[in-house]
Scaffold this motif. Structure first.
Motif: not given
Length: 219
Positions: A120-126, A128-150
């Motif tokens: 997910y870090l690579m998939r969305y690094h190119d 807009n942030d909004k797309l990456g943040i939304e995808a991470i929240k939808n996929h990782f659910k309760t663990d999304s906070d850590i991945v959003l920091k990454q």
């Protein structure tokens, strides 16, 4: 001839955790990761080597010496621009790199541990942030906070190397983490130590000319 770009004297000043993590994955990149554009002056191994250092340093600042949390950043750094097809916008190169990374890990589980967050870090690094943040929240659910920091750490690490694009390359206001803003001077120092001055000057002139042409076209 030394194939690496970052001088030993810079690495020696790192903490043991950063030094060990950086050296391990730098070596891995040069030995295993294949780049579509290995001769690119701005998006090949040298760029990824610097992003790796910045990512591991930022990762330690935010996560401490947690291998499980910092290693996904290291993986993203060494794979993220490997599937580029040109040196310009090339939207989609992040998605191609994510596929390459996933396939590589499946084929070589003996030498690399797959991290889903790295995808997910690579998939969305190119994108807009909004797309990456939304995808991470939808996929990782309760663990999304850590991945959003990454995700924020990785995008900041990539951005810190924009000094290679000239004096107008990095706009600090777009950095996400306070820790990344504290690394601005260090990042500039690393770029100047690893990119020839004549190349930096040439890139700087080209970027400014392109921006001037864009302004002229818009007026």
């Amino acid at each position: 001839m030394n194939k690496y770009v970052i001088p030993d004297e810079i690495i020696e000043n790192m903490s043991p955790f950063v030094k060990d993590m950086f050296l391990k994955w730098r070596s891995f990149m040069y030995e295993n990761v294949i780049f579509n554009m290995p001769d690119s002056e701005i998006h090949a191994q040298g760029h990824c080597e610097r992003v790796l250092l910045f990512a591991v340093m930022l990762g330690e600042k935010i996560f401490g010496d947690s291998v499980s949390l910092v290693e996904p950043l290291a993986h993203a750094a060494i794979f993220h621009d490997s599937r580029r097809q040109d040196d310009y916008l090339d939207t989609g190169h992040g998605a191609r790199a994510a596929v390459y990374y996933t396939d590589f890990c499946k084929k070589h589980p003996d030498i690399i541990t797959f991290h889903e967050s790295t995808v997910y870090l690579m998939r969305y690094h190119d994108l807009n942030d909004k797309l990456g943040i939304e995808a991470i929240k939808n996929h990782f659910k309760t663990d999304s906070d850590i991945v959003l920091k990454q995700y924020a750490i990785f995008k900041d690490s990539d951005a810190l190397d924009r000094f290679r694009l000239g004096s107008l390359g990095l706009d600090p206001k777009y950095l996400r983490a306070p820790e990344a803003k504290d690394m601005i001077s260090f990042a500039e120092k690393v770029v100047k130590a690893t990119v020839p001055a004549d190349l930096l000057a040439a890139i700087d002139a080209k970027v400014k000319a392109t921006l001037q042409q864009t302004d002229n076209n818009n007026n």
